[in-house]
Scaffold this motif. Structure first.
Motif, mmCIF file in Angstrom:
data_model
loop_
_atom_site.group_PDB
_atom_site.id
_atom_site.type_symbol
_atom_site.label_atom_id
_atom_site.label_comp_id
_atom_site.label_asym_id
_atom_site.label_seq_id
_atom_site.Cartn_x
_atom_site.Cartn_y
_atom_site.Cartn_z
ATOM 1 N N SER A 1 0.826 -1.194 0.000
ATOM 2 C CA SER A 1 0.000 0.000 0.000
ATOM 3 C C SER A 1 0.869 1.256 0.000
ATOM 4 C CB SER A 1 -0.910 0.020 1.238
ATOM 5 O OG SER A 1 -1.672 1.208 1.260
ATOM 6 N N ALA A 2 0.402 2.289 -0.688
ATOM 7 C CA ALA A 2 1.082 3.581 -0.691
ATOM 8 C C ALA A 2 0.737 4.388 0.558
ATOM 9 C CB ALA A 2 0.700 4.371 -1.944
ATOM 10 N N VAL A 3 -0.170 3.871 1.383
ATOM 11 C CA VAL A 3 -0.631 4.575 2.588
ATOM 12 C C VAL A 3 0.054 3.983 3.818
ATOM 13 C CG1 VAL A 3 -2.640 5.106 4.031
ATOM 14 C CG2 VAL A 3 -2.868 5.056 1.538
ATOM 15 N N HIS A 4 0.632 4.851 4.624
ATOM 16 C CA HIS A 4 1.283 4.442 5.864
ATOM 17 C C HIS A 4 0.600 5.162 7.025
ATOM 18 C CE1 HIS A 4 4.353 2.713 3.303
ATOM 19 N NE2 HIS A 4 4.345 3.861 2.641
ATOM 20 N N LEU A 5 -0.062 4.411 7.895
ATOM 21 C CA LEU A 5 -0.758 5.002 9.037
ATOM 22 C C LEU A 5 0.248 5.377 10.108
ATOM 23 C CD1 LEU A 5 -3.884 2.697 9.248
ATOM 24 C CD2 LEU A 5 -3.570 4.828 7.978
ATOM 25 N N TYR B 1 -8.402 5.157 15.647
ATOM 26 C CA TYR B 1 -7.874 5.467 14.324
ATOM 27 C C TYR B 1 -6.469 6.033 14.483
ATOM 28 C CZ TYR B 1 -9.793 9.863 16.024
ATOM 29 O OH TYR B 1 -10.119 10.927 16.815
ATOM 30 N N ALA B 2 -5.717 5.997 13.385
ATOM 31 C CA ALA B 2 -4.392 6.619 13.370
ATOM 32 C C ALA B 2 -4.584 8.133 13.371
ATOM 33 C CB ALA B 2 -3.631 6.178 12.130
ATOM 34 N N TYR B 3 -3.611 8.846 13.903
ATOM 35 C CA TYR B 3 -3.722 10.302 13.941
ATOM 36 C C TYR B 3 -3.296 10.964 12.646
ATOM 37 C CZ TYR B 3 -5.004 10.431 18.823
ATOM 38 O OH TYR B 3 -5.691 10.301 19.992
ATOM 39 N N ALA B 4 -2.581 10.241 11.792
ATOM 40 C CA ALA B 4 -2.151 10.784 10.510
ATOM 41 C C ALA B 4 -1.927 9.620 9.549
ATOM 42 C CB ALA B 4 -0.859 11.583 10.675
ATOM 43 N N ALA B 5 -1.850 9.957 8.294
ATOM 44 C CA ALA B 5 -1.491 8.985 7.268
ATOM 45 C C ALA B 5 -0.535 9.679 6.313
ATOM 46 C CB ALA B 5 -2.726 8.498 6.513
ATOM 47 N N ALA B 6 0.498 8.967 5.913
ATOM 48 C CA ALA B 6 1.457 9.485 4.938
ATOM 49 C C ALA B 6 1.354 8.624 3.686
ATOM 50 C CB ALA B 6 2.866 9.426 5.514
ATOM 51 N N THR B 7 1.641 9.220 2.538
ATOM 52 C CA THR B 7 1.622 8.464 1.300
ATOM 53 C C THR B 7 3.002 8.513 0.660
ATOM 54 O OG1 THR B 7 0.916 10.360 -0.021
ATOM 55 C CG2 THR B 7 -0.812 8.956 0.899
ATOM 56 N N ASP B 8 3.296 7.496 -0.131
ATOM 57 C CA ASP B 8 4.562 7.450 -0.843
ATOM 58 C C ASP B 8 4.651 8.601 -1.838
ATOM 59 O OD1 ASP B 8 5.201 5.112 0.484
ATOM 60 O OD2 ASP B 8 4.575 3.817 -1.174
ATOM 61 N N ALA B 9 5.872 9.070 -2.076
ATOM 62 C CA ALA B 9 6.090 10.099 -3.095
ATOM 63 C C ALA B 9 5.614 9.557 -4.436
ATOM 64 C CB ALA B 9 7.568 10.458 -3.163
ATOM 65 N N VAL C 1 -7.191 3.675 1.267
ATOM 66 C CA VAL C 1 -7.765 4.908 1.811
ATOM 67 C C VAL C 1 -6.815 5.502 2.848
ATOM 68 C CG1 VAL C 1 -9.690 5.888 3.134
ATOM 69 C CG2 VAL C 1 -10.124 4.197 1.325
ATOM 70 N N ALA C 2 -6.580 6.810 2.733
ATOM 71 C CA ALA C 2 -5.692 7.525 3.650
ATOM 72 C C ALA C 2 -6.466 8.412 4.623
ATOM 73 C CB ALA C 2 -4.699 8.389 2.861
ATOM 74 N N TYR C 3 -7.723 8.750 4.302
ATOM 75 C CA TYR C 3 -8.496 9.659 5.149
ATOM 76 C C TYR C 3 -9.979 9.514 4.830
ATOM 77 C CZ TYR C 3 -10.410 13.948 7.106
ATOM 78 O OH TYR C 3 -11.163 14.838 7.824
ATOM 79 N N THR C 4 -10.812 9.620 5.854
ATOM 80 C CA THR C 4 -12.263 9.688 5.649
ATOM 81 C C THR C 4 -12.868 10.818 6.466
ATOM 82 O OG1 THR C 4 -12.867 8.176 7.456
ATOM 83 C CG2 THR C 4 -12.458 7.182 5.291
#
Length: 137
Positions: free
Chosen positions: A6-10, A22-30, A80-83
């Protein structure tokens, strides 16, 4: 459980309470391709609002419609990175009802999310709507 590709890292941190489901943030790969899903509404195939007055049933339909939209974009729930979950209510328990359905659908992929009580939503008898942002490699 998060996919390893996944490109999403919680992001979780011990500096904030661990009681939030839930995680407080999500980062995505460049270079990840972002997918912005329109608010998933509790509409059936004919465009009618399902289950008037039933927040849980409407939340389930919203999740189903969100999954369909994500699939059409080549994404899954684990991308999904955010809802943002919108519920037309002033009653906190109604928010919890909608959130429980969404949280259960996402399972261990506990993305950062915002839960809002709002005055009204766009369709007749609509009580729930779910927005999402996903990221793909």
């Amino acid at each position: 459980m998060s996919r390893s590709d996944s490109a999403v890292h919680l992001v979780r941190t011990g500096a904030l309470t661990d009681t939030a489901p839930y995680a407080y943030a999500a980062a995505t790969d460049a270079g990840a391709r972002l997918v912005f899903a329109a608010g998933a509404c509790p509409l059936d195939d004919a465009g009618a609002t399902v289950a008037p007055g039933d927040i849980a049933a409407q939340a389930r339909q919203c999740v189903a419609n969100l999954l369909t939209a994500l699939d059409a974009a080549g994404a899954t729930i684990e991308d999904v990175a955010y809802t943002r979950v919108l519920v037309a209510t002033t009653v906190r328990e109604d928010l919890v009802t909608a959130w429980t359905v969404v949280h259960d659908a996402f399972g261990e992929h506990e993305v950062p999310s915002t839960l809002h009580g709002v005055t009204v939503l766009g369709y007749p008898d609509q009580l729930v709507e779910i927005e999402a942002v996903a990221a793909l490699r």
